[in-house]
Every structure is written in C-alpha cells, then in structure tokens.
Motif scaffolding. Sequence first.
Motif, PDB file in Angstrom:
ATOM      1  N   ARG A  47      43.690  68.947  -2.186  1.00 56.91           N
ATOM      2  CA  ARG A  47      42.590  68.047  -2.553  1.00 56.91           C
ATOM      3  C   ARG A  47      43.020  67.018  -3.583  1.00 56.91           C
ATOM      4  O   ARG A  47      42.478  65.930  -3.643  1.00 56.91           O
ATOM      5  CB  ARG A  47      41.416  68.861  -3.098  1.00 56.91           C
ATOM      6  N   ARG A  93      44.965  64.398  -1.323  1.00 60.95           N
ATOM      7  CA  ARG A  93      44.112  63.588  -0.450  1.00 60.95           C
ATOM      8  C   ARG A  93      43.338  62.566  -1.263  1.00 60.95           C
ATOM      9  O   ARG A  93      42.723  62.899  -2.270  1.00 60.95           O
ATOM     10  CB  ARG A  93      43.100  64.477   0.275  1.00 60.95           C
ATOM     11  N   GLY A  94      43.348  61.346  -0.795  1.00 61.91           N
ATOM     12  CA  GLY A  94      42.561  60.314  -1.467  1.00 61.91           C
ATOM     13  C   GLY A  94      43.298  59.735  -2.659  1.00 61.91           C
ATOM     14  O   GLY A  94      43.398  58.530  -2.790  1.00 61.91           O
ATOM     15  N   ASN A 132      29.369  57.852   5.724  1.00 63.07           N
ATOM     16  CA  ASN A 132      28.151  58.651   5.746  1.00 63.07           C
ATOM     17  C   ASN A 132      26.934  57.729   5.777  1.00 63.07           C
ATOM     18  O   ASN A 132      26.756  56.904   4.888  1.00 63.07           O
ATOM     19  CB  ASN A 132      28.110  59.535   4.500  1.00 63.07           C
ATOM     20  N   TYR A 146      24.378  57.345   2.491  1.00 62.45           N
ATOM     21  CA  TYR A 146      24.698  56.915   1.135  1.00 62.45           C
ATOM     22  C   TYR A 146      25.118  55.448   1.140  1.00 62.45           C
ATOM     23  O   TYR A 146      25.710  54.966   2.102  1.00 62.45           O
ATOM     24  CB  TYR A 146      25.829  57.770   0.559  1.00 62.45           C
ATOM     25  N   ASN A 165      28.072  54.082  -3.502  1.00 66.93           N
ATOM     26  CA  ASN A 165      28.165  55.506  -3.784  1.00 66.93           C
ATOM     27  C   ASN A 165      29.425  56.105  -3.185  1.00 66.93           C
ATOM     28  O   ASN A 165      30.149  56.865  -3.835  1.00 66.93           O
ATOM     29  CB  ASN A 165      26.908  56.182  -3.216  1.00 66.93           C
ATOM     30  N   GLN A 166      29.718  55.733  -1.927  1.00 64.36           N
ATOM     31  CA  GLN A 166      30.863  56.334  -1.246  1.00 64.36           C
ATOM     32  C   GLN A 166      32.185  55.827  -1.810  1.00 64.36           C
ATOM     33  O   GLN A 166      33.187  56.538  -1.802  1.00 64.36           O
ATOM     34  CB  GLN A 166      30.773  56.069   0.262  1.00 64.36           C
ATOM     35  N   LEU A 167      32.175  54.592  -2.320  1.00 64.08           N
ATOM     36  CA  LEU A 167      33.373  54.029  -2.936  1.00 64.08           C
ATOM     37  C   LEU A 167      33.587  54.662  -4.309  1.00 64.08           C
ATOM     38  O   LEU A 167      34.691  55.078  -4.664  1.00 64.08           O
ATOM     39  CB  LEU A 167      33.182  52.514  -3.057  1.00 64.08           C
ATOM     40  N   GLU A 203      32.576  57.476  -5.294  1.00 60.32           N
ATOM     41  CA  GLU A 203      32.906  58.899  -5.187  1.00 60.32           C
ATOM     42  C   GLU A 203      34.408  59.119  -5.403  1.00 60.32           C
ATOM     43  O   GLU A 203      34.827  60.082  -6.041  1.00 60.32           O
ATOM     44  CB  GLU A 203      32.491  59.418  -3.806  1.00 60.32           C
ATOM     45  N   MET A 204      35.230  58.190  -4.873  1.00 56.15           N
ATOM     46  CA  MET A 204      36.678  58.300  -5.033  1.00 56.15           C
ATOM     47  C   MET A 204      37.064  58.273  -6.502  1.00 56.15           C
ATOM     48  O   MET A 204      37.926  59.026  -6.947  1.00 56.15           O
ATOM     49  CB  MET A 204      37.373  57.137  -4.313  1.00 56.15           C
ATOM     50  N   ARG A 254      35.108  58.961  -9.060  1.00 57.39           N
ATOM     51  CA  ARG A 254      34.591  60.162  -9.722  1.00 57.39           C
ATOM     52  C   ARG A 254      35.517  61.335  -9.480  1.00 57.39           C
ATOM     53  O   ARG A 254      35.756  62.147 -10.360  1.00 57.39           O
ATOM     54  CB  ARG A 254      33.186  60.500  -9.192  1.00 57.39           C
ATOM     55  N   LEU A 255      36.037  61.419  -8.227  1.00 57.49           N
ATOM     56  CA  LEU A 255      36.887  62.557  -7.883  1.00 57.49           C
ATOM     57  C   LEU A 255      38.256  62.463  -8.542  1.00 57.49           C
ATOM     58  O   LEU A 255      38.814  63.468  -8.963  1.00 57.49           O
ATOM     59  CB  LEU A 255      37.080  62.620  -6.355  1.00 57.49           C
ATOM     60  N   HIS A 256      38.806  61.258  -8.592  1.00 54.72           N
ATOM     61  CA  HIS A 256      40.227  61.160  -8.915  1.00 54.72           C
ATOM     62  C   HIS A 256      40.549  60.457 -10.226  1.00 54.72           C
ATOM     63  O   HIS A 256      41.714  60.345 -10.583  1.00 54.72           O
ATOM     64  CB  HIS A 256      40.966  60.454  -7.771  1.00 54.72           C
ATOM     65  N   VAL A 305      36.110  50.901   4.482  1.00 54.99           N
ATOM     66  CA  VAL A 305      36.940  52.096   4.631  1.00 54.99           C
ATOM     67  C   VAL A 305      38.311  51.870   3.982  1.00 54.99           C
ATOM     68  O   VAL A 305      38.837  52.736   3.278  1.00 54.99           O
ATOM     69  CB  VAL A 305      37.086  52.471   6.120  1.00 54.99           C
ATOM     70  N   ILE A 360      37.913  52.120   0.312  1.00 57.60           N
ATOM     71  CA  ILE A 360      37.810  53.521  -0.124  1.00 57.60           C
ATOM     72  C   ILE A 360      39.193  54.163  -0.138  1.00 57.60           C
ATOM     73  O   ILE A 360      39.557  54.877  -1.075  1.00 57.60           O
ATOM     74  CB  ILE A 360      36.847  54.304   0.804  1.00 57.60           C
TER      75      ILE A 360
END
Lengths: 297, 339, 321
Positions: free
Chosen positions: B100, B103-104, B119, B122, B126-128, B130-131, B133-135, B179, B182
């Motif tokens: 994890r 990835r990304g 998705n 959203y 939000n979906q952009l 999210e990356m 926030r995650l990484h 995409v 992202i």
Amino acid sequence: MNAVSSSVSRFAASEFFHNFRRNSSAILGSVIVAMFMAMITIGPWLVAQDPYDVAQLELMDSFKPPAWLDGGSSQYVLGTDGQGRDVLASIVYGSRISLFIGLAAMLGSCLLGTTLGLLAGFYGGRLDSLIMRIADIQLSFPSVLTALFLMSAFGTGVDKVLIALISVGWVVYARIVRGSTLREAQKEYVQAARVSGLPNRKIILRHVLPNVLTPLIVVATIQVGTFILIEASLSFLGVGVPITEPSLGLLIKNGFDVLFSGLWWISVFPGLFIMLIVFGINLLGDFLRDELNPRLK
Amino acid sequence: MTLPPSRPGTARTDAPSPLLSVRGLKTHFHTFGGVVKAVDGVDFDLAPGEILGLVGESGGGKSMIGFSIMGLIDAPGRIEAGEIRFEGQDLLTLDEAGMRKVRGKRIGMIFQDPMTALNPLYTIGNQLEEMLRLHTGLPAAARRARCIEMLRDVGISQPEERLGNYPHQFSGGMRQRVVIAIAMIAGPRLLIADEPTTALDVTIQAQLLRLMKRQVEQTRASLILITHDLAAVSQMADRVVVLYCGRIVERGPTSQLIRGPAHHYTRGLLDSIPHEDRSQRRLHQIPGSVPNIRKLPPGCAFAPRCRAAQPLCREVEPVLTEFAPGQAAACHFPLEAKL
Amino acid sequence: MLGYLLKRLIQMIVVLWAVSVLVFVMMSFTGDPTYMMVPLDATEEQIEQARRLLGLHDSHLVQYWRFLSSLAQGDFGRSFVFRQPAMQLILERLPATLEIVSLAMAFALVLAIPLGVYAGANPQRAGSRAVMAGSLVGISLPGFWLGMVLIFVFAVKLQFFPSSGRGPTQEWLGLRVSFLSWEGLRHLILPALTLSVGTLAILMRIIRAEMMEVMKQDFIKFARAKGTDRRGVLFKHGLKNALIPLITVFGLMLGDLIAFATLTETIFAWPGIGKLLVDSIYRGDRPVIVVYLMFVAFMFVVVNFIVDMLYALVDPRIKIK
C-alpha cells in the motif's frame, strides 16, 4: 511437469469441491422439502392419533411434556396439548393445511398474475395502465397488511385465506410477465405470426407464454415459503384458518395462551416446523436463482 | 499524430541500476476451464526516466504485467514465480501493508476506461485529495492548492471550480486527464499506463499521450505504456517489448525495432499500421487470431499464424536470442535486421 | 423542481384516493355495523333508527361521497368501542409503534451493514457462508414465533426482561417514549429485537449482493491502485455505492416493519397502533380500521416521497426535474 499435474489435480479438486458445496445446500433444501412431502402424505398413518377425532383424545394425557422430559411418555414424542392432543400428530395434520395453502395460493397467484401480465404486455394501452396502476398501488402496501385487512373483511376460512393471498401474490408475476411479454412481442417470430393472421389468443399461448415462464420458477418457489409465513401470521392473529382446520400458525396461537405457564412445547414445535419447511424452500429457491440466472451468482 | 520525437540516449539498457527489473514473472489464472498463463516467464528492465512500450494484441496478458507489478492480482489469478525488483526492493516479498505504501506513492497507475475508473459518488477534488491524504502529511490548505496546481498541469481549465464537480460532469478525455492527475499527484517514480487512450476518441488520444509524456519528463519518472497501438509506442517509447500469449517475442530500442523487426509477429503488427506515405496500399492483417491461451500448441505459439513457419517451429519453442545490439527475438527463422 | 413537487403531490393524492375507494368497498362488504351500535336487547325500531342514523339506506355512491367528504374535512369518525375520535386513538398510540419500529430499524442497520459488507467483500470465506445461512434462517422463521421463544427464554425462564407491556414513559420532544429509563428500555428490547430479525436478514442479503456487484467495478481497483487501505476501499468506495440501491427499498422495509408490528405488538401487549388494529378487527370497530389504513397509507406515501428526495441527494448523477 509435476507442478502442472499438481495444479491440475488441485483444480479438479476445487471444481469438485465447488460443485459439491453449491449443490449441498440445494440437496439439503430438497431433502427437507421431500421429507415434508412424505410427512404430509404418509404421516397420518404413522402418528398415534387423529387429533380431530374427539373419541381418540384422552383428557388424562393433557399437557404431557415431550418424551425426553420428566413426565413425558413415549406415546407422545413431542408432548400433548390441553385436550390431550398429540403435538406431533397436530403438526402432521397442520403441515398439510399450511403446505396446501402455500402451494394453492402460489398456483392461483401465478395463474392470475401471468394472465394479467400477458394481457397487459400484449395489448398495452388502457388495459395495461389500469393493471399496472393497481399493481403499483398494491406494492406500496406491505402484503401482510393487505392480507390482514382483507381477512378482517372476509372472516376466517381456508378459501378466504387463499383469496387474500392470491390478491396480494399476483402482482409480482404480472410485472415480470408484462416485462418479458413486451420484449418477446418485439421479436420477429411473434411479428411473423401476427402478420400470418394467427389469432392473438394462439400467439399468446403458443409463442409468448412459453418464453416468459422461466423467470417465474424462482419467484414461485420462494413465494410458497412466503405464503406459508403470511398464512401463519394471519392464523396467529385469529383471522386465518378456522379452529376446525388448524394450520401450523393456528397451533402456535393455541400454544401461546399457555406459554407463560411454562408449557412451551405446544407452540415451539409447530414454529420449528414452519421454519424448517420455509428454510428448505428458500434453499431450493436460492439454488434455482443461481442456476437460472447466472448473472446474479 | 505528431508527438515529440523519442529522446535519444535514454535507452540505457545496460544501466547499472535499473528502476524496475522484472525476472521470470509468471502470473497464472486458475479457472475451471483450465490454467490461463497470462504472463509466462517475462523479463525486462526499466531505467530511470525511460519510457517502455509493452505491445501485444488484446488478450495477450500484457495488462496483467501491470497489475502484477502493482500487486493487484485477485483470485483466481496468482503470481506463480518471478521477481519484481523496484528501487532495489523485491515487491513480491512485501505484504499488503507494504504494498500500500508503494501503490500510488511510488508507482502510479492509469486505467483503460476513464468512464469507470472514478468513483461516481465523490467529487474529483475529493478523489484527487485522497492521494495526498494517504501519502503526504500536507495540511488541508496545502492539499487543496496542490490539487488545483495538478489539475492545471493536466490541462483542466478553471481547476478551482472543477474540484467540486463529479465525474459524470466531465467528458471521457477530461476524466482521463483527472485519472492522470491522480496517478501523478503523489510524485511516483514509475507510471504504469494500461491502454490509457483505447477508450477515447482518436482526436484526443494524441493529446493525452503528449500530456503523459510531458508529465513523466517533468518529474523524471519512468513510464510503462501498455498498448496494442504500435504507432503510439513508436512515437512515445524509448524501447519496446512485444508480447504474444504471455511471452516476450521481441524486444529492442524503438527506432531499431520499427525499422527492422526480427519477429514475424512484430512485422505483422507493423504492417497493420496505416501510413500516410503508403495510404493507397491495402492494410495487412495478421491471419487467424490469438489461440486459446489455455491450450497453447507446442513449439512457437505464433507458428499457426506465421507465414514463415517450418516444422521445427511447431515442435521446439524458440528462446529469446540477441542478434543485434539491444535487440532480441524469440524466432527460429528471424527476419533479416535492417541496421 | 416546483413542477416535480406538484406532480408528486398529485400522485400522492391519487394513491390516497384509490386507497379510500378500496377501504370503502371492502368495508361495505363486511356486514352490518349497526349491531355494533345498538344494545343487545334493541328492538326492531331501534335498529332501524340506528341504521337510518348511519345512513345505510342511501346508495353506496352517496355513502362513499359522505365518507370522502368527511375524510376531507378531517372527520375520521368515532370508535364504536372507545366512543372517541378514531384519529385521536391512532395518534395516542403512534409514538409507541414508532419507537419499536425505529429501534428495530436501527438494530437491523447496525448489524446488517458490517455483516453484509463482510459477506459481500469476501464471498468465499466460511464466515460469509455462515452469515448467508443465518440470514436465510432469519427470513424463514415466523417473527411472532421467535418473539414467543424470546419471551419464554428471557422473560419466563431467565426473567431478564419483562414479558409484556410498555413500562414507564417520559416526555421527549413532545412524544411519550420509554427508552429514556432503564425500566422502559427493558420493556423495549425484546419487542424491538423480535421485529428487527426479518428486516435484518433481508437487508444483509441486499447489502451483500450490492457489495459483490460494486467490488467488481473498475473504480474499486483504481482505489486500490491509489494505495487506499482495505477499510477505505470497503467503506468509502464500496459501501456508499452499495447503499444507493438500498435507499429505494428503505420505504418497503419501513412498510414491512409497520405491518409486522401488528404481530409483535400483539405478542408483547405493546400499546401501539398495530395492537389497536388487531383489537379493532376482533371487535369489529370499523372506523378505527379505516383510519388506521388511511393513516398508514398516508405515511407510506410520505416516506416514499422522502426516500426519492434522499436518493437524489445522495447520488449526484440524479437531478430532480
């Protein structure tokens, strides 16, 4: 090569396992349903008494607990009720009524719903909108409530229960059949039959009907279970079958009155049998749905 | 289609430490109809900053190479053997939590169909975000600023307002830009693009390829372009790997391979590209179709469709042999290379 | 938007009108209510006079018109038994029903969502198969019978919970509720649990099926390629998409709960509108039955309208026109 053969054998094993697993619930469902069928056909000869023949009832033997409890007797395996009626014998006779109502109401609903659905789909127009509006309104009401309301107007009786169940059960068939009829009527063979001057009645019966029946099988199977449950609910509320023809639901009602005195077996066993038969039917229905509609798997 | 010419000198096949090194990768699918060897012993290297084209017909298992690198092979599929060394670390030894973090963040991926990759419920903001926030540990305001910057980078006008829009409010080409945004926003070292333009209009395809090329050049990331479109590859990639039935049939530097393919399959693919200068000539088509991958014939998998096939081809499987510097083909009777 | 609301309003009125016709027709068949009104030793003249007072000599059409216009004026008739406005009886008992129905719905959702997500995301696991088998049992058993078994085990044998009645109530937001006191809660738990089982089982199966469908989508794989963790994939990207079809069945679920509340309330002697309906059926208290049906129909129509609005709110792809 060894890796290949081991993976091949593993694959064979997994397919076998998969099939076995998937079928095992269907097998269980079939076994349960078959056992019930056997019980209602030959059961009356096997049980100790005819619970409706007052001459065979022993008041001395009333409220006997099941055989494995203190005070139980091997003569009455699942105990007796307040009139000395064998609970098992009542269940055998009650299952007959419950299953009969479930099956007959399903057949009636299927017949009525399919006919209306064929007519609505084939002829369209006002007839179609009338039938479908009625169906819509009815669907916005829970079936139990509609049936309860109808029974409160009709009064008790097996025939009245059947009418009430059919009144709520036809809608699902009508909707499915109308949809597939609309699709089917567009197809060339139906158009060709129309052009060749075949009367509508014959087109519907010979060409359309056979092609719209498959999806009904799953619905019909599961509906038998649903109807058994609704009938039990109606009878439990006292607006279903009359006391002279007690179904499993009415047996539960009769037992409910003495439950608080600890006499649980009179109501618990009939309920278990309802659960078992409906469970068996639902297992079969799930299996059929997977087989007939692979997309839903 | 006019793309910037391939950069000369980046095709460092002998680079001392490749960014990605794939060895003996086998990804098989155990279905009830048999074992599908989607990837069956594939080796290749990728240098930092390099663009590699993975080419083959549909159903050739090339997408599965991308998903294998990402660790996104689901049952009934399984990576049976091999090594995927990325920045010196074998990804196949990592657990799910370890993957994890890859990835990304370190490897980004672009999917084939932009209509289904986002998705629907959203906003793209939000979906952009999210990356990030995650990484990253960026605070909210900085994340938003970065998202706006990224959207502008991929050519979406009025990015501030577009952040609040849902995917269905974008066209296919615009969605694919999202995409790409992202996939790139967390600054990955490697971008895997799986048929990124196949689902789009021809007119948009070149724009998006150029956008991807610019993105990886700006960030000095590497790119694996998975496609059946040899024309796109010829203008994008430094090197090309041609796959057939899960195996590499030919590989080499792009210009060399285009000018002088050694494998008859590569030749066939090249002949089926329409060219402006010979527009009058009839397009060639490779006869037959990809064989049932569950029951591959012995010998060369391409033999049944090959004009030059000899009895030997149907019996002995050819091995990948280097016959010109950097160019190798798996063929008993290779075409003569035009060097 | 305004046009849509107007259209929905007309639809709602048409449905309610159709229900009123059905109710009236059915009630006209249920025999003569006169005997409910007069003493047992009434003379022929007294009966005849009562009949005239009830307007039973008029044609059905006239009777229906009278029925409809009094409904429209807010006059829903008086209970034969309680001698008070039927609507008032319903409204008095409504909070009790709403309370067990809400709690049952909450029970069902709280359990069905995690179980359904688990079973849908890992369909091959043994745990998922157990969840599915359990839900099939839940669908197959008669809810009222389960209630009886619970009463026998937890009230008669173990005496953890009371066997019937509502217990003490408090005023809360203008409603009489029982969940605020421990004693009230003890009365509430068994009926709500009984009522929730069927809904729980169905919800679980729907969520599982929807999750299985959603998990196949590209955007789930893309979310994983982004490095999203399992929980994010399941709950952020998966569940929300799976819940959208669930909103459409929410109205049906609520309808079923209100319908099955008649049985649950009867078993637990819970003083709600369901028990009122069953009692009124026994006593032939026609005005109460009529008002119950019209009221419940009205409730369903409103709930369905809210559900449609909610649907548009949650799914950005849907625009209300």
